[in-house]
Each structure stands twice: as C-alpha cells, then as structure tokens.
Design a protein around this motif. Structure first.
Motif, PDB file in Angstrom:
ATOM      1  N   LEU A  65       0.808  -1.215   0.000  1.00 22.94           N
ATOM      2  CA  LEU A  65       0.000   0.000   0.000  1.00 22.94           C
ATOM      3  C   LEU A  65       0.845   1.271   0.000  1.00 22.94           C
ATOM      4  N   VAL A  66       1.907   1.305   0.799  1.00 17.40           N
ATOM      5  CA  VAL A  66       2.756   2.501   0.841  1.00 17.40           C
ATOM      6  C   VAL A  66       3.442   2.697  -0.507  1.00 17.40           C
ATOM      7  N   TYR A  67       3.888   1.599  -1.123  1.00 15.00           N
ATOM      8  CA  TYR A  67       4.489   1.685  -2.462  1.00 15.00           C
ATOM      9  C   TYR A  67       3.458   2.221  -3.457  1.00 15.00           C
ATOM     10  N   ALA A  68       2.242   1.717  -3.396  1.00 15.88           N
ATOM     11  CA  ALA A  68       1.216   2.118  -4.360  1.00 15.88           C
ATOM     12  C   ALA A  68       0.921   3.616  -4.269  1.00 15.88           C
ATOM     13  N   TYR A  69       0.748   4.133  -3.055  1.00 16.83           N
ATOM     14  CA  TYR A  69       0.456   5.547  -2.880  1.00 16.83           C
ATOM     15  C   TYR A  69       1.599   6.423  -3.382  1.00 16.83           C
ATOM     16  N   ASN A  70       2.835   5.948  -3.225  1.00 15.35           N
ATOM     17  CA  ASN A  70       3.996   6.772  -3.558  1.00 15.35           C
ATOM     18  C   ASN A  70       4.538   6.532  -4.965  1.00 15.35           C
ATOM     19  N   ASN A  71       4.102   5.482  -5.649  1.00 18.48           N
ATOM     20  CA  ASN A  71       4.661   5.174  -6.966  1.00 18.48           C
ATOM     21  C   ASN A  71       3.620   4.988  -8.066  1.00 18.48           C
ATOM     22  N   LEU A  72       2.393   4.659  -7.722  1.00 19.50           N
ATOM     23  CA  LEU A  72       1.376   4.409  -8.741  1.00 19.50           C
ATOM     24  C   LEU A  72       0.347   5.527  -8.832  1.00 19.50           C
ATOM     25  N   LEU A  73       0.354   6.450  -7.861  1.00 21.72           N
ATOM     26  CA  LEU A  73      -0.619   7.531  -7.824  1.00 21.72           C
ATOM     27  C   LEU A  73       0.097   8.882  -7.828  1.00 21.72           C
ATOM     28  N   PRO A  74      -0.598   9.950  -8.191  1.00 22.42           N
ATOM     29  CA  PRO A  74       0.023  11.283  -8.170  1.00 22.42           C
ATOM     30  C   PRO A  74       0.523  11.621  -6.769  1.00 22.42           C
ATOM     31  N   PRO A  75       1.594  12.431  -6.652  1.00 20.21           N
ATOM     32  CA  PRO A  75       2.120  12.830  -5.335  1.00 20.21           C
ATOM     33  C   PRO A  75       1.030  13.460  -4.476  1.00 20.21           C
ATOM     34  N   SER A  76       1.061  13.146  -3.176  1.00 21.49           N
ATOM     35  CA  SER A  76       0.066  13.705  -2.265  1.00 21.49           C
ATOM     36  C   SER A  76       0.630  13.715  -0.852  1.00 21.49           C
ATOM     37  N   SER A  77       0.033  14.534  -0.008  1.00 19.98           N
ATOM     38  CA  SER A  77       0.467  14.588   1.391  1.00 19.98           C
ATOM     39  C   SER A  77       0.167  13.268   2.088  1.00 19.98           C
ATOM     40  N   ARG A  78      -0.887  12.601   1.658  1.00 16.90           N
ATOM     41  CA  ARG A  78      -1.237  11.309   2.264  1.00 16.90           C
ATOM     42  C   ARG A  78      -0.153  10.273   1.978  1.00 16.90           C
ATOM     43  N   ALA A  79       0.368  10.286   0.745  1.00 14.36           N
ATOM     44  CA  ALA A  79       1.428   9.345   0.385  1.00 14.36           C
ATOM     45  C   ALA A  79       2.662   9.565   1.256  1.00 14.36           C
TER      46      ALA A  79
END
Length: 572
Positions: free
Chosen positions: A288-302
């Motif tokens: 999940l942490v990889y997905a938020y930081n590598n598969l989705l646009p940059p965000s504060s949540r990532a």
C-alpha cells in the motif's frame, strides 16, 4: 447491449493472497477480472522457492485460523479438499529452545501442556494457563466477529455500539507481554506465550494485548501445513478464479493507476510498456505505501504513509541439506536471553540484535515431498530492522549503520552455532548443499515492499481499525485496496478476511448482490431437541435482591443454626 447490461470489469494489481482471493470473489459476482502481477509467479511473499528437488516456502510456513480459509473457499462454492489442498496437522506446534539447555513444547494436547506448564509454574500454573486461554479465546471470538468481518471506513465506525462495548475486553491499550504477565509468573513462560507477536512484525512489549488471539488459535485449533507447500492454497484460489473467468497477466509491471481528467476516479492502469488497460474498478494488492507513492500522483497522504511505523524485516535463509537433522522438529523457535533488548535492537535501532531470536522451519519433517529422501529442507527466519531512509522519525537511532553484509554474516554464524549448542545437532554447515537467502533489500526489490518491511505497516493501536489505511481511497472513486497494510491487517488468513471486506465494498458501490450470501452450498443442520442450546437464565438484580431478603427471613425464623440445618436437610 445497453449500458446497464454490460459486464462490469475489474483490474487487480498484484497477485498476492488478497489479490487472487478478491479476483475470484468479484468474478463469482459477475465481474470480468484481470490480475496484473510484476513477478512470474503468483502468491507474492506466499510463494515457493525451488532448488533441484528441494522446496522452500518463501514466506508463511504455517497455516493458522483454518476457519477463515474454509470460509473463503465455501464462499466460492468449493472447499480446500475439493481443490486438492490437503492440510497436515503439525504436532507439536513448536519446540522452543533456551540457552540453558531447557526447552518447552507447545501443543494442542491439553495433557502435554499441563505437564509442560506445571514444570515451571507449579500446580497453580495450569489453572492460570487456562485463564490465559479463556482471555485469548475472548480476544479471538470478538476480533473475528467485530473486526475481521467488519469494515472500519471512518472514526465513527469505532463508535458502533456492537464494537465499542467490546473495546476494553480486547485489551488494546495493554501489551501482549503485560497481559501474559498476569497469568504466567516465570519469565520463561512469559516469553513462551508472547513471542508470537513477531507474526505481525511487532515487539511483544508494544503489540496490543488483543493479539494473544494468535496464541489461542495455535493452542486451540492447531498449526497446519498444506502438503506441497503453502502456495498450494494460492494455486487453488487461482484455479477457482480462472474457472470463473479471471485472466492473469504475469511478468507484467504496472507503472501507474489511470485517473479521469478530474483526478477523482480510477479508470484503469498503465503498464510499463505504455499499454493502457481500462476497467470499471481498480483494486490494488501491491504494497500500500508503495502504491500511494509510486502508482498515484504525489500527495500529502502518500508522504504521511511513509512516516507511519512499519513492521520489521527479515534475513531469511533457505538451506538444502545433504542429510536429515533429526534434532529439529517442524517448527522451532530459539529465544534470545536478552529478550526485551533484542526487540529494542530490531524496532528502535533497526538492526540485528546482539543475540537474535529466530525461527527454524523444517517442512520435510511434516511433508516428505519438500526434500529428497534422507535429506532436509530448512527455512530460517531472523527478524531484523527494516531499511532506514531520511524520513525515519523519533525513536529510531539514525546514527546506527545498517551494514547488511555484516548482519547477514552474523545471522548465519549465530544460527548455526545456536542450533548446535541448544539441540545437540552437529556439523550443520558441512551438511549444507545450497543456500538461498532474502534480505530487506531483496524483499523491497522483488515485492516492492516499502523499507523491506515484510509485514507492511505496524499493528500498534493507532495503526489498526479506523486508524489503518482504508480499503477504499478517500478521494478517488472506484479505487480500492486489499492486503497487509490496509484493514484488517497482515497475515494470510487476515488478508483472506480482508478480501471479503474489500469485495463486498466494491459490490455495494455497484449495487451488486453478494453471491456467497445466497448460495453457500451448505446444507442446513437439523437441530434435534436434545441438541438445543438452553443456557440457564442469569438472575436479574431484582431476583438477587428478593433471594437475599428471603434468606434473611429464613435466617431470622430458624436462627443461624437453623439455617445451616435447613441446608443439610435439603442436601440430604
């Protein structure tokens, strides 16, 4: 065909246990599902390593909570046995080896456990052991009913009366170690009944007391092993999914999740070769942490997810031996003398302890197909800290140098010397034919695990329930998650339970019925009068008060001696 009549489509990113189970469930509900997996094999960490005729489980090597496995297959209209999965019971559960030459045998055999516990805790120790089991049983039953079968989509979810009244009985604000200390009075048995917190990659001094449920399921339901390796369960789920129409694309890497122009809805995925695949819904089973930081646009949540506490990593050895090592049973645990300090080295310094605790699995002891005749396959797991990065926060010694080559060498030497010293085995290194290993770096590279943390995010209180990342993206529609770092948490049976939660959330979004609720394939049980459960009614406060008044009147009439005589007359 009209829009409403079109078959709904789903893409699952990642073929771990949660991914393949979710794919099969959605296919059973009528979706056309495609699973995309970067590796050439399914199962993720729950996969197999082969060397000649030796077979090793890359990750999990014992099956717990068997009821959740049976439920998953029943929901899909089949069963473990129907899919060719044979479960072998491991007895004893473990042998725990101490440096003073003593050992402790954990078992589902009550008579054996009575002898083992009383040896160290005295005659009263067994009664306290039963009290520990009773508490752990409550943790288990409450957790399965109110956590593993429920979604926690917001903080308000934790305010449900059905859950809130069970919060304190779950002991989430106390550690496993502190709860065990109330029942076991020797340090030896406190260690025996708390080392299991490592299943979640946590120290027993930090893991919530709730997780004694893991010890309970081992002692009450046993430890099991699928003949042919743990991956047999994954293979069965894959085959069921394929029969239902699931398509698998292995050795295929997803580079990003595609969003619509408003960035508010997932529309598919883009592959590393530039190909774009569309779907009505995307379910991410990648870390999940990889997905938020590598598969989705940059965000504060990532960024925030990267700062959350992570579980530990491991140095894992897979050894092909040229002979049997009879001193070892199927599951063996070697505990460090400096118990608390060893966990501090892992979770506070992110290193290997000076004297590490470690786990040794000999699959060929329970399943002869794991190694050539007359030989053993051995898997060793040494818990170590996860990879450090510049984002590490307080509580972590950033000045500690992570020299992984040194730590691997130390782990290897320690394992050989400790096994020989404590079990009496000899010349283990000379019997080694082949060594394969995993380190935090390989866990990260092969499986995209953030920091190489093998069990995802930590399971501290503020990383579970409503505090754990949701099974649905908070701001992107049609994007869901399943796996170790989302609710309900890590571990193969827990991820199976999570697949049901995520699948039902997807079906609810599309207004689609849950097929497993109407066609489980189970025959209704006939309950005869003699089998009806008739619990004795509890006395109400009014009844208790009336009984007390009645006894006082009788005592006044007969006198104290008369009351005792009345009692004797009744019992005669």
């Amino acid at each position: 065909m009209g829009e409403k009549e079109k078959q709904k489509t789903a893409i699952v990113v990642g073929a771990g246990v949660g991914g393949v189970a979710t794919a099969a469930r959605l296919a059973k509900a009528g979706f056309r599902v495609t699973v995309i997996e970067k590796n050439a094999f399914t199962g993720g960490r729950c996969s197999i390593i082969h060397y000649d005729d030796y077979r090793f489980d890359q990750g999990p090597s014992l099956l717990l909570l068997p009821g959740l496995f049976r439920e998953a297959f029943a929901d899909l209209g089949t069963s473990l046995s129907a899919e060719g999965v044979e479960l072998l019971k491991c007895e004893p559960n473990y042998n725990l080896w101490f440096s003073d030459g003593e050992s402790f045998e954990l078992s589902t055999d009550v008579a054996r456990m009575k002898t083992e516990v009383e040896k160290w805790e005295g005659k009263d120790g067994f009664e306290r052991y039963l009290g520990f089991l009773q508490e752990a049983h409550r943790h288990y039953e409450i957790s399965v009913t109110h956590v593993l079968r429920k979604n926690f989509t917001s903080l308000l979810s934790m305010a449900r009366p059905s859950f809130l009244r069970h919060l304190f009985p779950l002991h989430p604000f106390e550690s496993i170690y502190s709860r065990a200390s109330k029942y076991f009075w020797t340090e030896r048995l406190r260690r025996v009944f708390t080392f299991g917190s490592m299943y979640m990659g946590m120290s027993p001094f930090d893991a919530p007391g709730t997780y004694s449920l893991l010890q309970y399921t081992e002692l009450a339901e046993g430890i099991w092993y699928p003949r042919g390796g743990f991956h047999k369960v994954v293979e069965a789920l894959v085959k069921v999914g394929e029969r239902l129409g699931v398509s698998y694309r292995l050795s295929t890497t997803v580079s990003s999740i595609e969003l619509d122009s408003s960035l508010k809805r997932a529309t598919g995925v883009r592959l590393s070769d530039g190909e774009s695949l569309t779907a009505d819904v995307v379910i991410v089973n990648a870390d999940l942490v990889y997905a938020y930081n590598n598969l989705l646009p940059p965000s504060s949540r990532a960024t925030a997810l990267q700062k959350r506490p992570a579980s530990c990593s491991s140095i894992s050895f897979y050894w092909a031996m040229n002979r049997k090592i009879p001193e070892l049973t199927t599951h063996n645990v070697f505990l460090a003398d400096d118990y608390r300090e060893s966990f501090d080295d892992i979770f506070k310094k992110q290193l290997i302890p000076q004297q590490p605790s470690f786990y040794v699995n000999v699959p060929s002891r329970i399943d002869s197909t794991a190694a050539p005749e007359g030989t053993d396959a051995i898997v060793v797991l040494v818990p170590v800290g996860h990879l450090l990065d510049k984002q590490e926060g307080k509580g972590v010694d950033l000045h500690s140098k992570q020299d992984w080559d040194m730590m691997v060498t130390k782990a290897r030497q320690t394992v050989f010397s400790t096994i020989e010293a404590r079990t009496g085995a000899r010349n283990l290194e000379q019997a080694l034919v082949k060594e394969i290993r995993n380190t935090p770096q390989s866990w990260k590279e092969v499986f995209n695990l953030d920091k190489g943390a093998i069990l995802g995010l930590s399971h501290s209180f503020f990383n579970v329930l409503s505090f754990r990342p949701s099974t649905k993206h908070p701001s992107i529609d049609r994007l869901h998650f399943v796996g170790a770092s989302t609710h309900p948490g890590t571990g193969v049976p827990i991820c199976l339970a999570g697949s049901k939660i995520t699948s039902e959330q997807v079906l609810q979004d599309f207004g689609t019925a849950k097929p497993w609720e109407s066609s489980t394939g189970r025959q209704a049980k006939i309950v005869r009068p003699i089998d009806q459960i008739q619990a004795l009614p509890l006395l109400s406060n009014i009844h208790i008060a009336m009984l007390a008044i009645l006894l006082c009147l009788v005592a006044a009439f007969y006198g104290i001696d008369g009351l005792e005589g009345l009692g004797e007359g009744i019992w005669r």
